[in-house]
Design a protein around this motif. Sequence first.
Motif: not given
Length: 147
Positions: A15-16, A18-19, A22, A100, A104-105, A107-108
């Motif tokens: 997740a990090q 992906k953030l 993004a 996005q 992403a945040r 989700e993280l």
Amino acid sequence: MPDIKSPWPVLADQAQAKLTEAENVLRQARLKEAEAQSSRERVLNMITEYRAKLTQFERQTNLSDSLNCRQFLAQLVDLDVQAQLRVQQMAAARDLAAEQVRLARVELEKMKKLVERENKRLVAHQNKAEQHRLDEMATMRHGLRHA
């Protein structure tokens, strides 16, 4: 019981990542939007400049220069319309990238909370096992004293 490794730290790392990706996309989208806006501003400056020239040519009654200037102004106006569309497209891309990043945040944060919950569960389990071990030792001591 064999130790089972928790998947949450790995998912939090993903997740990090992906953030971070993004955020990079958002940064690039902002740069492209700024470039498109700058390009449009240059076109608008040229339009202003050539409108002044057109006025000057019309005052001088210079028909051929006036006609050429009008044609060039028409091309610049078309170019401005295209530039304006490009700015709008880049703004939409920036908005999408910002959304996005927001997702992403979220989700993280979810993954971090799950990691934290898993760590608390693990500590509680270890504390319970330690207490059970201490209880068994106390029972054995008690049994040895009274035997």
